[in-house]
Motif scaffolding. Structure first.
Motif, PDB file in Angstrom:
ATOM      1  N   ALA A   8       0.819  -1.206   0.000  1.00  0.00           N
ATOM      2  CA  ALA A   8       0.000   0.000   0.000  1.00  0.00           C
ATOM      3  C   ALA A   8       0.858   1.263   0.000  1.00  0.00           C
ATOM      4  O   ALA A   8       0.482   2.273  -0.561  1.00  0.00           O
ATOM      5  N   GLY A   9       2.012   1.225   0.607  1.00  0.00           N
ATOM      6  CA  GLY A   9       2.857   2.401   0.692  1.00  0.00           C
ATOM      7  C   GLY A   9       3.797   2.582  -0.482  1.00  0.00           C
ATOM      8  O   GLY A   9       4.462   3.598  -0.599  1.00  0.00           O
ATOM      9  N   ARG A  10       3.857   1.617  -1.368  1.00  0.00           N
ATOM     10  CA  ARG A  10       4.782   1.707  -2.503  1.00  0.00           C
ATOM     11  C   ARG A  10       4.201   2.553  -3.622  1.00  0.00           C
ATOM     12  O   ARG A  10       3.002   2.556  -3.877  1.00  0.00           O
ATOM     13  N   SER A  11       5.059   3.264  -4.305  1.00  0.00           N
ATOM     14  CA  SER A  11       4.598   4.074  -5.430  1.00  0.00           C
ATOM     15  C   SER A  11       4.461   3.199  -6.666  1.00  0.00           C
ATOM     16  O   SER A  11       5.048   2.133  -6.764  1.00  0.00           O
ATOM     17  N   LEU A  12       3.711   3.668  -7.621  1.00  0.00           N
ATOM     18  CA  LEU A  12       3.464   2.911  -8.836  1.00  0.00           C
ATOM     19  C   LEU A  12       4.413   3.280  -9.973  1.00  0.00           C
ATOM     20  O   LEU A  12       4.239   2.831 -11.085  1.00  0.00           O
ATOM     21  N   ARG A  13       5.395   4.098  -9.717  1.00  0.00           N
ATOM     22  CA  ARG A  13       6.326   4.479 -10.784  1.00  0.00           C
ATOM     23  C   ARG A  13       7.261   3.311 -11.095  1.00  0.00           C
ATOM     24  O   ARG A  13       7.598   2.522 -10.207  1.00  0.00           O
ATOM     25  N   PRO A  14       7.664   3.192 -12.351  1.00  0.00           N
ATOM     26  CA  PRO A  14       8.521   2.060 -12.718  1.00  0.00           C
ATOM     27  C   PRO A  14       9.902   2.175 -12.084  1.00  0.00           C
ATOM     28  O   PRO A  14      10.384   3.264 -11.797  1.00  0.00           O
ATOM     29  N   PHE A  20      16.875   0.724 -17.639  1.00  0.00           N
ATOM     30  CA  PHE A  20      18.151   0.132 -18.028  1.00  0.00           C
ATOM     31  C   PHE A  20      17.949  -0.975 -19.053  1.00  0.00           C
ATOM     32  O   PHE A  20      18.627  -1.034 -20.069  1.00  0.00           O
ATOM     33  N   PHE A  21      16.983  -1.865 -18.788  1.00  0.00           N
ATOM     34  CA  PHE A  21      16.741  -2.966 -19.715  1.00  0.00           C
ATOM     35  C   PHE A  21      16.178  -2.478 -21.048  1.00  0.00           C
ATOM     36  O   PHE A  21      16.459  -3.040 -22.097  1.00  0.00           O
ATOM     37  N   ARG A  22      15.380  -1.420 -21.000  1.00  0.00           N
ATOM     38  CA  ARG A  22      14.851  -0.831 -22.228  1.00  0.00           C
ATOM     39  C   ARG A  22      15.994  -0.255 -23.065  1.00  0.00           C
ATOM     40  O   ARG A  22      16.046  -0.443 -24.277  1.00  0.00           O
ATOM     41  N   ALA A  23      16.934   0.428 -22.426  1.00  0.00           N
ATOM     42  CA  ALA A  23      18.084   0.989 -23.132  1.00  0.00           C
ATOM     43  C   ALA A  23      18.986  -0.121 -23.656  1.00  0.00           C
ATOM     44  O   ALA A  23      19.510  -0.024 -24.777  1.00  0.00           O
ATOM     45  N   LEU A  24      19.157  -1.170 -22.889  1.00  0.00           N
ATOM     46  CA  LEU A  24      19.960  -2.308 -23.317  1.00  0.00           C
ATOM     47  C   LEU A  24      19.336  -2.977 -24.538  1.00  0.00           C
ATOM     48  O   LEU A  24      20.024  -3.287 -25.519  1.00  0.00           O
ATOM     49  N   ALA A  25      18.029  -3.181 -24.518  1.00  0.00           N
ATOM     50  CA  ALA A  25      17.333  -3.789 -25.655  1.00  0.00           C
ATOM     51  C   ALA A  25      17.402  -2.883 -26.879  1.00  0.00           C
ATOM     52  O   ALA A  25      17.599  -3.355 -28.002  1.00  0.00           O
ATOM     53  N   SER A  26      17.287  -1.591 -26.676  1.00  0.00           N
ATOM     54  CA  SER A  26      17.366  -0.644 -27.780  1.00  0.00           C
ATOM     55  C   SER A  26      18.757  -0.665 -28.410  1.00  0.00           C
ATOM     56  O   SER A  26      18.897  -0.640 -29.636  1.00  0.00           O
ATOM     57  N   GLY A  27      19.782  -0.724 -27.584  1.00  0.00           N
ATOM     58  CA  GLY A  27      21.152  -0.798 -28.096  1.00  0.00           C
ATOM     59  C   GLY A  27      21.413  -2.090 -28.848  1.00  0.00           C
ATOM     60  O   GLY A  27      22.052  -2.094 -29.899  1.00  0.00           O
ATOM     61  N   ALA A  28      20.889  -3.197 -28.319  1.00  0.00           N
ATOM     62  CA  ALA A  28      21.053  -4.487 -29.003  1.00  0.00           C
ATOM     63  C   ALA A  28      20.340  -4.474 -30.344  1.00  0.00           C
ATOM     64  O   ALA A  28      20.858  -4.981 -31.346  1.00  0.00           O
ATOM     65  N   TYR A  29      19.158  -3.889 -30.390  1.00  0.00           N
ATOM     66  CA  TYR A  29      18.408  -3.789 -31.639  1.00  0.00           C
ATOM     67  C   TYR A  29      19.157  -2.933 -32.655  1.00  0.00           C
ATOM     68  O   TYR A  29      19.240  -3.279 -33.828  1.00  0.00           O
ATOM     69  N   ALA A  30      19.715  -1.811 -32.209  1.00  0.00           N
ATOM     70  CA  ALA A  30      20.467  -0.937 -33.108  1.00  0.00           C
ATOM     71  C   ALA A  30      21.704  -1.650 -33.652  1.00  0.00           C
ATOM     72  O   ALA A  30      22.031  -1.521 -34.839  1.00  0.00           O
ATOM     73  N   LEU A  31      22.380  -2.413 -32.808  1.00  0.00           N
ATOM     74  CA  LEU A  31      23.541  -3.170 -33.253  1.00  0.00           C
ATOM     75  C   LEU A  31      23.138  -4.216 -34.283  1.00  0.00           C
ATOM     76  O   LEU A  31      23.790  -4.386 -35.310  1.00  0.00           O
ATOM     77  N   PHE A  32      22.042  -4.932 -34.017  1.00  0.00           N
ATOM     78  CA  PHE A  32      21.548  -5.934 -34.950  1.00  0.00           C
ATOM     79  C   PHE A  32      21.203  -5.309 -36.302  1.00  0.00           C
ATOM     80  O   PHE A  32      21.553  -5.835 -37.352  1.00  0.00           O
ATOM     81  N   GLU A  33      20.514  -4.154 -36.271  1.00  0.00           N
ATOM     82  CA  GLU A  33      20.161  -3.454 -37.512  1.00  0.00           C
ATOM     83  C   GLU A  33      21.411  -3.053 -38.287  1.00  0.00           C
ATOM     84  O   GLU A  33      21.472  -3.192 -39.504  1.00  0.00           O
TER      85      GLU A  33
END
Length: 78
Positions: A8-14, A20-33
């Motif tokens: 109940a006391g925790r915030s809902l922000r990610p 970090f994982f989103r940036a890592l996936a984006s970098g991997a995708y850019a490398l693959f492309e």
């Protein structure tokens, strides 16, 4: 006696790890492309001029074709 949930006391922000994982996936995708495009350029450079002419590009247009910059010019012939 009532109990209060600990969530109940925790915030809902990610969490920051999600970013970090989103940036890592984006970098991997850019490398693959990039690797895919370099492979396509290499393959097209191995073709002779007649084969390139058959698909509608010249040798100096190979990189532009792979990166999508001559698409409008190619669709004119289709």
């Amino acid at each position: 006696m009532t109990s209060i949930s600990q969530t109940a006391g925790r915030s809902l922000r990610p969490s920051s790890s999600g970013g970090f994982f989103r940036a890592l996936a984006s970098g991997a995708y850019a490398l693959f492309e990039r690797l895919e495009r370099r492979s396509a350029i290499k393959t097209l450079n191995e073709l002779d001029d007649r084969a390139l002419r058959d698909i509608g590009i010249t040798r100096c247009q190979i990189e532009d074709a792979v990166y999508g910059q001559v698409r409008a010019e190619l669709t004119r012939y289709l």
